[in-house]
Write a protein that holds these residues in place. Structure first.
Motif, PDB file in Angstrom:
ATOM      1  N   ALA A 160      -5.217  49.123  -0.696  1.00  0.00           N
ATOM      2  CA  ALA A 160      -4.992  48.471   0.596  1.00  0.00           C
ATOM      3  C   ALA A 160      -5.486  47.030   0.589  1.00  0.00           C
ATOM      4  O   ALA A 160      -4.831  46.118   1.103  1.00  0.00           O
ATOM      5  N   PHE A 161      -6.649  46.808  -0.012  1.00  0.00           N
ATOM      6  CA  PHE A 161      -7.177  45.440  -0.105  1.00  0.00           C
ATOM      7  C   PHE A 161      -6.264  44.563  -0.963  1.00  0.00           C
ATOM      8  O   PHE A 161      -6.034  43.392  -0.658  1.00  0.00           O
ATOM      9  N   LEU A 162      -5.719  45.148  -2.060  1.00  0.00           N
ATOM     10  CA  LEU A 162      -4.816  44.391  -2.917  1.00  0.00           C
ATOM     11  C   LEU A 162      -3.573  43.967  -2.143  1.00  0.00           C
ATOM     12  O   LEU A 162      -3.131  42.811  -2.228  1.00  0.00           O
ATOM     13  N   PHE A 163      -2.981  44.900  -1.371  1.00  0.00           N
ATOM     14  CA  PHE A 163      -1.792  44.567  -0.608  1.00  0.00           C
ATOM     15  C   PHE A 163      -2.085  43.498   0.446  1.00  0.00           C
ATOM     16  O   PHE A 163      -1.292  42.588   0.675  1.00  0.00           O
ATOM     17  N   ARG A 164      -3.267  43.631   1.109  1.00  0.00           N
ATOM     18  CA  ARG A 164      -3.631  42.603   2.094  1.00  0.00           C
ATOM     19  C   ARG A 164      -3.824  41.249   1.423  1.00  0.00           C
ATOM     20  O   ARG A 164      -3.432  40.211   1.953  1.00  0.00           O
ATOM     21  N   ALA A 165      -4.446  41.256   0.247  1.00  0.00           N
ATOM     22  CA  ALA A 165      -4.655  40.000  -0.475  1.00  0.00           C
ATOM     23  C   ALA A 165      -3.328  39.378  -0.900  1.00  0.00           C
ATOM     24  O   ALA A 165      -3.131  38.157  -0.804  1.00  0.00           O
ATOM     25  N   LEU A 166      -2.385  40.240  -1.384  1.00  0.00           N
ATOM     26  CA  LEU A 166      -1.068  39.722  -1.762  1.00  0.00           C
ATOM     27  C   LEU A 166      -0.338  39.138  -0.547  1.00  0.00           C
ATOM     28  O   LEU A 166       0.306  38.086  -0.631  1.00  0.00           O
ATOM     29  N   GLY A 167      -0.435  39.832   0.594  1.00  0.00           N
ATOM     30  CA  GLY A 167       0.214  39.315   1.804  1.00  0.00           C
ATOM     31  C   GLY A 167      -0.381  37.987   2.242  1.00  0.00           C
ATOM     32  O   GLY A 167       0.338  37.043   2.587  1.00  0.00           O
ATOM     33  N   ALA A 168      -1.724  37.914   2.215  1.00  0.00           N
ATOM     34  CA  ALA A 168      -2.371  36.651   2.603  1.00  0.00           C
ATOM     35  C   ALA A 168      -2.014  35.538   1.624  1.00  0.00           C
ATOM     36  O   ALA A 168      -1.775  34.387   2.019  1.00  0.00           O
ATOM     37  N   GLY A 169      -1.952  35.867   0.335  1.00  0.00           N
ATOM     38  CA  GLY A 169      -1.603  34.852  -0.663  1.00  0.00           C
ATOM     39  C   GLY A 169      -0.177  34.366  -0.481  1.00  0.00           C
ATOM     40  O   GLY A 169       0.113  33.163  -0.591  1.00  0.00           O
ATOM     41  N   ALA A 170       0.776  35.303  -0.222  1.00  0.00           N
ATOM     42  CA  ALA A 170       2.165  34.897  -0.001  1.00  0.00           C
ATOM     43  C   ALA A 170       2.293  34.021   1.232  1.00  0.00           C
ATOM     44  O   ALA A 170       3.011  33.012   1.242  1.00  0.00           O
ATOM     45  N   PHE A 171       1.572  34.385   2.302  1.00  0.00           N
ATOM     46  CA  PHE A 171       1.609  33.564   3.522  1.00  0.00           C
ATOM     47  C   PHE A 171       1.077  32.158   3.257  1.00  0.00           C
ATOM     48  O   PHE A 171       1.656  31.161   3.684  1.00  0.00           O
ATOM     49  N   ALA A 194       0.986  30.623   0.378  1.00  0.00           N
ATOM     50  CA  ALA A 194       1.909  29.902  -0.498  1.00  0.00           C
ATOM     51  C   ALA A 194       3.096  29.360   0.285  1.00  0.00           C
ATOM     52  O   ALA A 194       3.501  28.199   0.133  1.00  0.00           O
ATOM     53  N   LEU A 195       3.687  30.200   1.166  1.00  0.00           N
ATOM     54  CA  LEU A 195       4.821  29.742   1.966  1.00  0.00           C
ATOM     55  C   LEU A 195       4.416  28.625   2.922  1.00  0.00           C
ATOM     56  O   LEU A 195       5.162  27.656   3.120  1.00  0.00           O
ATOM     57  N   ALA A 196       3.222  28.763   3.511  1.00  0.00           N
ATOM     58  CA  ALA A 196       2.746  27.694   4.392  1.00  0.00           C
ATOM     59  C   ALA A 196       2.552  26.394   3.619  1.00  0.00           C
ATOM     60  O   ALA A 196       2.895  25.304   4.091  1.00  0.00           O
ATOM     61  N   GLY A 197       2.011  26.488   2.397  1.00  0.00           N
ATOM     62  CA  GLY A 197       1.825  25.284   1.577  1.00  0.00           C
ATOM     63  C   GLY A 197       3.147  24.648   1.204  1.00  0.00           C
ATOM     64  O   GLY A 197       3.302  23.416   1.227  1.00  0.00           O
TER      65      GLY A 197
END
Length: 216
Positions: free
Chosen positions: A33-44, A46-49
């Motif tokens: 669950a932490f991995l999925f949350r981390a991947l989601g936060a990282g994708a967000f 990256a897209l924001a950047g």
């Protein structure tokens, strides 16, 4: 059926093993669950950047062209401020153009072409008839150029058969001086205004000089 008595060491060991297994699986699920949350936060992030970078690039692109336009306008203004215009009287014939400088002044001080300059006896080798016309120019200084009015006369006539008016100025370019000419009016009437033109022909026409003295 269990062959082990309740509370026996074997049952206690089995219970501890099961509890350890459950705790391990719980930690695995929490880690996923932490991995999925981390991947989601990282994708967000990256897209924001990427969005912020694209916006910054677009803004810098527009700013670059705006600065270039300002530099070009400044260069043109500097070039126009250094231009020196010299006006000359000019008489236009059907087959030839005579540029008159330093002609003798008669009457009210206006230059008048002589018979020799008009070349009334000149004729082509074919001996075809020659129609002689001449043009009188009137110049009015305007902004960084001048409003030029032309009166076309036929020989032995006191009224022009055609009149026209245009704005003229010269600019310094890399290849030399370039003359810019804008037609303003013809025979006392303002020419049609171009839709995309930023030049008001009606304002320029107020400086045209017509033979009959009328104004637009």
């Amino acid at each position: 059926m269990s062959y082990l008595a309740p509370g026996s060491p074997e049952n206690i060991a089995l219970a501890q093993h099961v509890n350890g297994r459950l705790r391990a699986e719980s930690r695995i699920i929490a880690a996923r669950a932490f991995l999925f949350r981390a991947l989601g936060a990282g994708a967000f992030a990256a897209l924001a950047g990427i969005g912020i970078g694209a916006a910054s690039y677009g803004y810098s692109y527009v700013t670059e062209y705006s600065s270039a336009a300002e530099r070009i306008a400044t260069a043109l203004q500097t070039a126009l401020s250094d231009v020196t215009l010299k006006t000359k009287g000019e008489v236009t014939l059907t087959d030839n153009t005579l540029k008159l400088e330093g002609l003798p002044k008669q009457g009210g001080g206006a230059p008048t072409p002589t018979q020799a300059q008009l070349g009334t006896d000149a004729s082509p080798a074919s001996k075809a008839p020659v129609n002689t016309t001449f043009t009188v120019f009137k110049q009015v200084p305007y902004l960084d150029g001048q409003i030029v009015s032309g009166w076309n006369f036929r020989a032995n006539e006191d009224r022009p058969f055609q009149q026209y008016c245009y704005f003229s100025r010269r600019t310094n370019e890399a290849k030399g001086q370039v003359e810019i000419k804008i037609d303003v009016a013809m025979d006392g009437k303002v020419l049609p205004q171009a839709q995309k033109s930023d030049v008001n022909l009606s304002v320029l026409a107020q400086n045209c000089v017509w033979h009959d003295g009328k104004s637009l």
